[in-house]
Design a protein around this motif. Sequence first.
Motif, PDB file in Angstrom:
ATOM      1  N   LEU A   1      61.817  31.527  22.945  1.00 36.06           N
ATOM      2  CA  LEU A   1      61.519  32.924  22.656  1.00 36.06           C
ATOM      3  C   LEU A   1      62.605  33.447  21.722  1.00 36.06           C
ATOM      4  N   SER A   2      62.220  33.786  20.502  1.00 37.69           N
ATOM      5  CA  SER A   2      63.191  34.239  19.509  1.00 37.69           C
ATOM      6  C   SER A   2      63.341  35.757  19.536  1.00 37.69           C
ATOM      7  N   MET A   3      64.399  36.238  18.907  1.00 38.33           N
ATOM      8  CA  MET A   3      64.696  37.666  18.763  1.00 38.33           C
ATOM      9  C   MET A   3      64.818  38.369  20.121  1.00 38.33           C
ATOM     10  N   CYS A   4      65.457  37.712  21.072  1.00 41.15           N
ATOM     11  CA  CYS A   4      65.573  38.285  22.412  1.00 41.15           C
ATOM     12  C   CYS A   4      66.596  39.412  22.509  1.00 41.15           C
ATOM     13  N   PHE A   5      67.494  39.507  21.544  1.00 40.70           N
ATOM     14  CA  PHE A   5      68.555  40.508  21.628  1.00 40.70           C
ATOM     15  C   PHE A   5      68.543  41.490  20.466  1.00 40.70           C
ATOM     16  N   GLY A   6      68.025  41.074  19.341  1.00 40.66           N
ATOM     17  CA  GLY A   6      67.963  41.955  18.183  1.00 40.66           C
ATOM     18  C   GLY A   6      67.088  41.332  17.125  1.00 40.66           C
ATOM     19  N   ASP A   7      66.462  42.197  16.324  1.00 39.76           N
ATOM     20  CA  ASP A   7      65.545  41.773  15.271  1.00 39.76           C
ATOM     21  C   ASP A   7      66.016  42.434  13.974  1.00 39.76           C
ATOM     22  N   PRO A   8      66.109  41.688  12.857  1.00 42.09           N
ATOM     23  CA  PRO A   8      66.631  42.294  11.628  1.00 42.09           C
ATOM     24  C   PRO A   8      65.756  43.401  11.070  1.00 42.09           C
ATOM     25  N   TRP A   9      64.490  43.451  11.465  1.00 43.41           N
ATOM     26  CA  TRP A   9      63.591  44.487  10.975  1.00 43.41           C
ATOM     27  C   TRP A   9      63.399  45.613  11.998  1.00 43.41           C
ATOM     28  N   GLU A  10      63.458  45.273  13.276  1.00 39.43           N
ATOM     29  CA  GLU A  10      63.172  46.271  14.311  1.00 39.43           C
ATOM     30  C   GLU A  10      64.411  46.770  15.039  1.00 39.43           C
ATOM     31  N   GLY A  11      65.536  46.084  14.858  1.00 39.44           N
ATOM     32  CA  GLY A  11      66.759  46.499  15.553  1.00 39.44           C
ATOM     33  C   GLY A  11      66.814  45.954  16.969  1.00 39.44           C
ATOM     34  N   PRO A  12      67.523  46.654  17.883  1.00 40.23           N
ATOM     35  CA  PRO A  12      67.638  46.184  19.270  1.00 40.23           C
ATOM     36  C   PRO A  12      66.268  46.033  19.921  1.00 40.23           C
ATOM     37  N   VAL A  13      66.117  44.981  20.714  1.00 35.39           N
ATOM     38  CA  VAL A  13      64.835  44.681  21.353  1.00 35.39           C
ATOM     39  C   VAL A  13      64.900  45.096  22.822  1.00 35.39           C
ATOM     40  N   PRO A  14      63.977  45.923  23.288  1.00 36.14           N
ATOM     41  CA  PRO A  14      64.003  46.363  24.685  1.00 36.14           C
ATOM     42  C   PRO A  14      63.952  45.177  25.655  1.00 36.14           C
ATOM     43  N   VAL A  15      64.792  45.222  26.669  1.00 36.69           N
ATOM     44  CA  VAL A  15      64.871  44.141  27.644  1.00 36.69           C
ATOM     45  C   VAL A  15      63.513  43.890  28.285  1.00 36.69           C
ATOM     46  N   GLU A  16      62.807  44.942  28.628  1.00 35.56           N
ATOM     47  CA  GLU A  16      61.519  44.775  29.308  1.00 35.56           C
ATOM     48  C   GLU A  16      60.492  44.080  28.411  1.00 35.56           C
ATOM     49  N   GLN A  17      60.600  44.280  27.105  1.00 35.91           N
ATOM     50  CA  GLN A  17      59.697  43.624  26.159  1.00 35.91           C
ATOM     51  C   GLN A  17      59.959  42.116  26.127  1.00 35.91           C
ATOM     52  N   VAL A  18      61.245  41.744  26.177  1.00 38.46           N
ATOM     53  CA  VAL A  18      61.619  40.327  26.191  1.00 38.46           C
ATOM     54  C   VAL A  18      61.142  39.670  27.483  1.00 38.46           C
ATOM     55  N   VAL A  19      61.357  40.334  28.605  1.00 35.48           N
ATOM     56  CA  VAL A  19      60.955  39.777  29.898  1.00 35.48           C
ATOM     57  C   VAL A  19      59.446  39.587  29.949  1.00 35.48           C
ATOM     58  N   ALA A  20      58.701  40.554  29.458  1.00 36.52           N
ATOM     59  CA  ALA A  20      57.229  40.450  29.481  1.00 36.52           C
ATOM     60  C   ALA A  20      56.767  39.263  28.651  1.00 36.52           C
ATOM     61  N   ALA A  21      57.336  39.089  27.468  1.00 34.54           N
ATOM     62  CA  ALA A  21      56.942  37.969  26.611  1.00 34.54           C
ATOM     63  C   ALA A  21      57.352  36.639  27.233  1.00 34.54           C
ATOM     64  N   GLY A  22      58.562  36.590  27.775  1.00 39.87           N
ATOM     65  CA  GLY A  22      59.040  35.353  28.389  1.00 39.87           C
ATOM     66  C   GLY A  22      58.213  34.931  29.587  1.00 39.87           C
ATOM     67  N   LYS A  23      57.849  35.887  30.422  1.00 39.53           N
ATOM     68  CA  LYS A  23      57.015  35.578  31.594  1.00 39.53           C
ATOM     69  C   LYS A  23      55.662  35.016  31.188  1.00 39.53           C
ATOM     70  N   ARG A  24      55.105  35.497  30.093  1.00 41.20           N
ATOM     71  CA  ARG A  24      53.805  34.985  29.650  1.00 41.20           C
ATOM     72  C   ARG A  24      53.913  33.509  29.266  1.00 41.20           C
TER      73      ARG A  24
ATOM     74  N   ASP B   1      69.018  34.118  20.706  1.00 42.89           N
ATOM     75  CA  ASP B   1      69.688  35.192  19.980  1.00 42.89           C
ATOM     76  C   ASP B   1      69.650  34.806  18.503  1.00 42.89           C
ATOM     77  N   THR B   2      68.487  34.936  17.901  1.00 43.14           N
ATOM     78  CA  THR B   2      68.187  34.346  16.599  1.00 43.14           C
ATOM     79  C   THR B   2      69.121  34.806  15.490  1.00 43.14           C
ATOM     80  N   ILE B   3      69.565  36.055  15.528  1.00 44.07           N
ATOM     81  CA  ILE B   3      70.447  36.550  14.473  1.00 44.07           C
ATOM     82  C   ILE B   3      71.874  36.771  14.971  1.00 44.07           C
ATOM     83  N   GLY B   4      72.157  36.327  16.187  1.00 42.60           N
ATOM     84  CA  GLY B   4      73.535  36.311  16.677  1.00 42.60           C
ATOM     85  C   GLY B   4      74.156  37.663  16.969  1.00 42.60           C
ATOM     86  N   VAL B   5      73.354  38.623  17.445  1.00 43.33           N
ATOM     87  CA  VAL B   5      73.885  39.970  17.699  1.00 43.33           C
ATOM     88  C   VAL B   5      74.166  40.248  19.175  1.00 43.33           C
ATOM     89  N   ALA B   6      73.887  39.312  20.056  1.00 40.45           N
ATOM     90  CA  ALA B   6      74.075  39.542  21.498  1.00 40.45           C
ATOM     91  C   ALA B   6      75.551  39.680  21.844  1.00 40.45           C
TER      92      ALA B   6
END
Length: 315
Positions: free
Chosen positions: A159-182, A195-200
């Motif tokens: 699962l990429s962009m778990c901590f930050g996205d260069p286009w969207e900025g910080p990624v909500p934790v709940e959004q990451v958990v929902a995608a990961g659970k699927r 942590d695809t762009i190394g911002v964690a």
Amino acid sequence: MGSRELGLPMPVAAPEPASLPAEVTIWEVGARDGLQNEKEIVPLEVKLEFLRRLADAGLVVLEATSFVHPKWVPQLADATELIAELDPAPGARYPVLVPNERGLDRALEAQVRDIAIFASATETFAQRNLNSDLDGQFGMFEPVVSRAVGEGIAVRGYLSMCFGDPWEGPVPVEQVVAAGKRLLEMGCFQLSLGDTIGVATPGHVEALLRAFVAAGVGVDRLAVHFHDTYGQALANTHTALRHGVSTVDSSAGGLGGCPYAKSATGNLATEDLVWMLEGLGIAHGVNLESLVDTSRWMAEKLGRPSPSAVVKALG
């Protein structure tokens, strides 16, 4: 073999919380994630020798290549040939990345028994990397995972962009958990949090791991994949270890990035990870001297020095 037996200098091990794992599985991604962004094509024989040397150094999980269309990642256009000519080390695993059903067909033809799929935690990266939207990507992966599991193949979920996205900025934790659970509910045996762009930062890592546990996902199902853009990869890994994670992705010599995210710099260097694990008294099974020699060799092949701090220090 530990580095002490090799006569290398080592940090003094200090007492650590009992929650640290006794042993860590290093998921070596150098041959796939490490090389995929290289502009100059690395010869097949060099890739095969790289994998052989990594296995000789004691690494037992070696992500070998990807069955992605050569148009998208020309560096890995030789995937079928590489698997055909690979001489597996006893006890080693050689997972391959599979982007879609056609990639799975190629993996099955090559008799691969260990694959990974690569999903996104954000809408924009799903569009740019997968030509899909955030929800639609799961429809693309479901038949891949279902068919693979039905064939007795182990499937890992990235699962990429778990901590930050260069286009969207910080990624909500709940959004990451929902995608990961699927991905896990789909049939993946393990989820690698990227942590695809190394911002964690360590606090963010802790928050995300706690959120997964609160959602019913045990840390035994999770792995971590950090990039070192801001020099936080080791600190983030240490935080994950303290929360019970026992599989860590890394790349020999710190090779790698992401061809679809220009801000993604190198992966956590396997040598730097091993050095830290030694200091923590955590078993890892890697011969550091042999690994450093391998990364120096590959750096010469690529025509530039390794970014790994440990490779530099022991050079």
